[in-house]
Design a protein around this motif. Structure first.
Motif, PDB file in Angstrom:
ATOM      1  N   ILE A  92      71.239   1.347  90.048  1.00  0.00           N
ATOM      2  CA  ILE A  92      70.404   2.432  89.529  1.00  0.00           C
ATOM      3  C   ILE A  92      71.053   3.627  88.701  1.00  0.00           C
ATOM      4  CG2 ILE A  92      68.594   2.229  91.554  1.00  0.00           C
ATOM      5  CD1 ILE A  92      69.652   4.676  92.596  1.00  0.00           C
ATOM      6  N   VAL A  93      70.410   4.090  87.975  1.00  0.00           N
ATOM      7  CA  VAL A  93      70.712   5.137  86.929  1.00  0.00           C
ATOM      8  C   VAL A  93      69.584   6.315  86.926  1.00  0.00           C
ATOM      9  CG1 VAL A  93      72.389   3.821  85.494  1.00  0.00           C
ATOM     10  CG2 VAL A  93      70.066   4.286  84.768  1.00  0.00           C
ATOM     11  N   ALA A  94      69.973   7.486  86.228  1.00  0.00           N
ATOM     12  CA  ALA A  94      68.729   8.304  85.939  1.00  0.00           C
ATOM     13  C   ALA A  94      68.123   8.103  84.530  1.00  0.00           C
ATOM     14  CB  ALA A  94      69.613   9.745  85.599  1.00  0.00           C
ATOM     15  N   PRO A  95      66.937   8.272  84.532  1.00  0.00           N
ATOM     16  CA  PRO A  95      66.154   7.989  83.263  1.00  0.00           C
ATOM     17  C   PRO A  95      66.823   8.097  81.869  1.00  0.00           C
ATOM     18  CG  PRO A  95      64.614   8.898  84.953  1.00  0.00           C
ATOM     19  CD  PRO A  95      66.147   9.095  85.383  1.00  0.00           C
ATOM     20  N   ALA A  96      67.543   9.381  81.845  1.00  0.00           N
ATOM     21  CA  ALA A  96      68.411   9.609  80.797  1.00  0.00           C
ATOM     22  C   ALA A  96      69.725   8.877  80.321  1.00  0.00           C
ATOM     23  CB  ALA A  96      68.560  11.166  80.764  1.00  0.00           C
ATOM     24  N   HIS A  97      70.256   7.995  81.522  1.00  0.00           N
ATOM     25  CA  HIS A  97      71.322   7.511  81.280  1.00  0.00           C
ATOM     26  C   HIS A  97      71.443   6.247  80.289  1.00  0.00           C
ATOM     27  CE1 HIS A  97      74.904   4.807  82.244  1.00  0.00           C
ATOM     28  NE2 HIS A  97      75.379   6.107  83.125  1.00  0.00           N
TER      29      HIS A  97
ATOM     30  N   ALA B  64      60.130   4.232  96.564  1.00  0.00           N
ATOM     31  CA  ALA B  64      59.573   5.501  96.078  1.00  0.00           C
ATOM     32  C   ALA B  64      60.071   5.792  94.906  1.00  0.00           C
ATOM     33  CB  ALA B  64      59.557   6.514  97.030  1.00  0.00           C
ATOM     34  N   GLU B  65      61.423   5.922  94.771  1.00  0.00           N
ATOM     35  CA  GLU B  65      61.882   6.266  93.393  1.00  0.00           C
ATOM     36  C   GLU B  65      61.724   5.469  92.220  1.00  0.00           C
ATOM     37  OE1 GLU B  65      63.846   8.201  96.946  1.00  0.00           O
ATOM     38  OE2 GLU B  65      63.498   5.825  96.272  1.00  0.00           O
TER      39      GLU B  65
ATOM     40  N   VAL C  50      66.014   4.701  87.627  1.00  0.00           N
ATOM     41  CA  VAL C  50      65.817   3.349  86.850  1.00  0.00           C
ATOM     42  C   VAL C  50      66.625   2.158  87.363  1.00  0.00           C
ATOM     43  CG1 VAL C  50      65.774   2.172  84.530  1.00  0.00           C
ATOM     44  CG2 VAL C  50      65.093   4.508  84.884  1.00  0.00           C
ATOM     45  N   ALA C  51      66.117   1.048  87.530  1.00  0.00           N
ATOM     46  CA  ALA C  51      67.014  -0.137  87.935  1.00  0.00           C
ATOM     47  C   ALA C  51      67.391  -0.935  86.823  1.00  0.00           C
ATOM     48  CB  ALA C  51      66.061  -1.106  88.692  1.00  0.00           C
TER      49      ALA C  51
END
Length: 308
Positions: A175-180, A257-258, A265-266
């Motif tokens: 998983i990463v942050a959406p902006a990654h 949930a995340e 984001v996966a």
């Protein structure tokens, strides 16, 4: 102050968690020992009480809506606390029942054992349970030293001196942050890219960390980079990832949930199998019997994916 009416029925929230885990109202009803119409009625009543659609129902099963996933994630802590309270009160009642000591790795303790213990409560109502959560190494030590009758681990190998039995399988997810930058990689990343990236990770001794190291080694990737940050809990890791600190690898059980609400984001990893076994372990000379045997049977038949 009295509890607000909309959060007073913890049994309904517990049922919602089972639907999230098992994928259908019928399967959740069986796990709770009630009929499917009764389970459906209880869940619809919860939706009316909250004023939120919690489930998307179809002939192929039921899945949580985005709101439902959030409610389930918030409810998990309250349901687990209620189970702990009940176990404590039962232990005070004491003389007519037995006491079962269980050790479990964090993923199993947080996302699977509460449902298994709810079923055990129906089957063995006079059994009190003491649960200790830790990493896989700590669980194995507790069983070896006699501090736990049985344990549940996520490690890639069978702990030394113990007998193990697979109770299910779990998928790890990057998983990463959406902006990654990885979030925009539709084709995913390579195993080498994952290995080279400093991650937010659990401490050494964690089954998740050891499995990832073993999986990368199995495909000839470079050794896993030292973590950028080591944190003691799944919740802390998810928060760090969402804040953009670094990627992480966690159990899919912890990410419902995340992923639904888009805070993380996966990222698929090409040519890397991140499916791992979840194992029940016990002393070689003490196979689980009584309440321990009952819990072992519940785990084997109620574990995630294809329980063995």
């Amino acid at each position: 102050m009295p509890l607000p009416e909309r959060v007073s029925d913890l049994a309904a929230y517990d049922l919602l968690l089972s639907v999230a885990r098992l994928g259908s109202v019928g399967a959740a009803a069986r796990a709770h020992g009630i009929s499917q119409p009764s389970a459906s009625s209880r869940l619809r009543h919860l939706e009316r009480r909250l004023g939120l659609p919690l489930l998307e129902r179809s002939p192929r099963g039921s899945r949580l809506t985005e709101q439902g996933a959030l409610v389930a994630d918030w409810a998990r802590t309250a349901v687990d606390a209620a189970a702990s309270l009940d176990a404590g009160v039962t232990s005070l009642l004491g003389t007519t029942g037995s006491r079962l000591q269980v050790a479990a790795s964090m993923t199993v303790a947080e996302y699977l054992l509460p449902q298994w213990l709810a079923v055990l409560r129906v089957r063995a109502p006079h059994t009190s349970v003491a649960l200790a959560a830790g990493n896989s190494d700590e669980v194995a030590a507790a069983v070896r030293e006699g501090r736990a009758h049985l344990g549940f681990v996520e490690a890639p190998d069978v702990p030394r001196g113990l007998t193990a039995r697979t109770v299910g399988h779990d998928e790890l997810t990057v998983i990463v942050a959406p902006a990654h930058p990885w979030a925009r990689r539709r084709s995913g990343i390579t195993a080498g890219e994952l290995a080279a990236a400093p991650l937010v990770a659990r401490e050494r001794g964690s089954g998740t960390r050891r499995y990832l190291e073993r999986a990368l080694d199995g495909v000839g990737a470079v050794p896993l980079a030292s973590p950028l940050l080591e944190l003691p809990s799944t919740t802390a890791i998810k928060t760090a990832v969402a804040d953009g600190v670094a990627p992480a690898v966690l159990s899919s059980l912890a990410l419902t949930a995340e992923l639904a609400n888009g805070t993380v984001v996966a990222v698929p990893v090409r040519d890397l199998d991140l499916t791992r076994a979840l194992r029940l372990v016990h002393a070689r000379t003490s196979p689980p019997t009584g309440a321990a045997g009952e819990l072992a049977a519940i785990a084997r038949h109620g574990g995630p994916s294809a329980a063995a």
